[in-house]
Design an enzyme around this catalytic site. Sequence first.
Site, PDB file in Angstrom:
ATOM      1  N   HIS A   1      51.572 -15.954  35.276  1.00 60.28           N
ATOM      2  CA  HIS A   1      52.555 -15.980  36.367  1.00 60.28           C
ATOM      3  C   HIS A   1      53.799 -15.184  35.967  1.00 60.28           C
ATOM      4  CE1 HIS A   1      50.949 -19.194  39.169  1.00 60.28           C
ATOM      5  NE2 HIS A   1      50.120 -19.283  38.140  1.00 60.28           N
TER       6      HIS A   1
ATOM      7  N   HIS B   1      49.841 -15.820  42.364  1.00 63.08           N
ATOM      8  CA  HIS B   1      50.890 -15.572  43.337  1.00 63.08           C
ATOM      9  C   HIS B   1      50.993 -14.055  43.499  1.00 63.08           C
ATOM     10  CE1 HIS B   1      52.771 -19.715  42.295  1.00 63.08           C
ATOM     11  NE2 HIS B   1      51.981 -19.805  43.352  1.00 63.08           N
TER      12      HIS B   1
ATOM     13  N   GLU C   1      54.220 -18.067  32.009  1.00 68.66           N
ATOM     14  CA  GLU C   1      55.258 -17.385  32.784  1.00 68.66           C
ATOM     15  C   GLU C   1      55.775 -16.249  31.899  1.00 68.66           C
ATOM     16  OE1 GLU C   1      56.138 -18.161  35.841  1.00 68.66           O
ATOM     17  OE2 GLU C   1      55.376 -20.199  36.150  1.00 68.66           O
TER      18      GLU C   1
END
Length: 440
Positions: A216, A86, A308
Amino acid sequence: MARWLRSLVGALLLLDGAAALSFLHHRYEEMVQALFRVQSQCPYVTRIYSIGRSVEGRHLYVLEFSDYPGIHEPLEPEFKYVGNMHGNEVLGRELLLQLSEFLCEEYRRGNERITRLIHDTRIHIMPSMNPDGYEVAAKQGPDGNGYLTGRNNANGVDLNRNFPDLNTFMYYSGEISGPNHHIPLPDNWKSQVEPETLAVIQWISSYNFVLSANLHGGAVVANYPYDKSQDQRFRSHRRTVNTPTPDDRLFQKLAKTYSYAHGWMHRGWNCGDYFADGITNGASWYSLSKGMQDFNYLYTNCFEITLELSCNKFPPEEDLERQWMANREALVAFIEEVHQGIKGMVSDENNNGIAGAVISVQGISHDITSGGLLVPLHALPFGYSFLEATWVIWGIISGCCCLALTLSQPLQRGTSPRQSQQLWAQLHLHWYISSSNKTW
């Protein structure tokens, strides 16, 4: 307690002589320069290659570390890190650049742990899978970055919702005794994926990766498969239903390896959320279809988790050093996990290598397939019976040695399962047992 001690010993070893690094955000050209600078500083153990281009034509560069760059060595596992999938989740990109520089510098210093890791592992590092999205996010920077600005690629597609949906096929095939691994792609899959996704699929089809992590941001937790719930009626709700893989125990161990080596992930409370031990099953958090970690598990031999790493998707530069120190030991310790379990060579009675041999383990309804001569054995964790070899595995779990077994294994010949003829051949498997009680 043992996990804490191993992490502490490893961290102390890395602290010895750790190099001073610059902590800046890198635009595309600066990222490329950083990668080539590392390659020029460690030319004999690194290689840079591109797996393809983004929508706007930027290279998807990978930096490889190995004692023989560009060469697959038998019994040497392939590992990968992928960052910045992303575009607006940038910490992983910067951490992988820091890790690249760190591995090179510590190798040059003669750090025993890092030297052994590079000599025994083929490490592939892709700092940015979505360089186009990053450039959009970077124009606003940390202060003005919106939650979704730059997240998607230049075509406006979320790359972590763009892989072929193999979960649906697997859930259905499980009901009819269909394949449980290496699930075939649909005929029209290339027309349904973005250039970046296509490049990654071709990449993981060309290298026999064993272990991987996808970096991420937006939370602090180690997320493991499955990401997609089998019951999609609940897909719109968070914390829906735990959807474990057949290798759930192993995935939890891998996720905990990272969370407990991280500065604070294992504490559980982060970013307003609580995850016990700092880990979560993906579907129990929220159901995600067409994601990359599920695709790795169902299409290849690779076990991938999603990391994450920060509440702030685009943290300010003054926070990068703190984040690096929190993640450095975890990034190294997770790579080392690729050497746990069993690995071996699959050959016939004439010592000819057998590619495509299916290996099954009692109690785990997810097989693996030999790729060339290497059988990646993270699919065979300790504690599960492997035919008549169970007593051998338990007998030497505390040490490290080599043994040879001769087993009867069915092989398929033919162009498809329907046309195939079942043949029985004697496979000679030379297994290498790695102890989990390493000291550094």
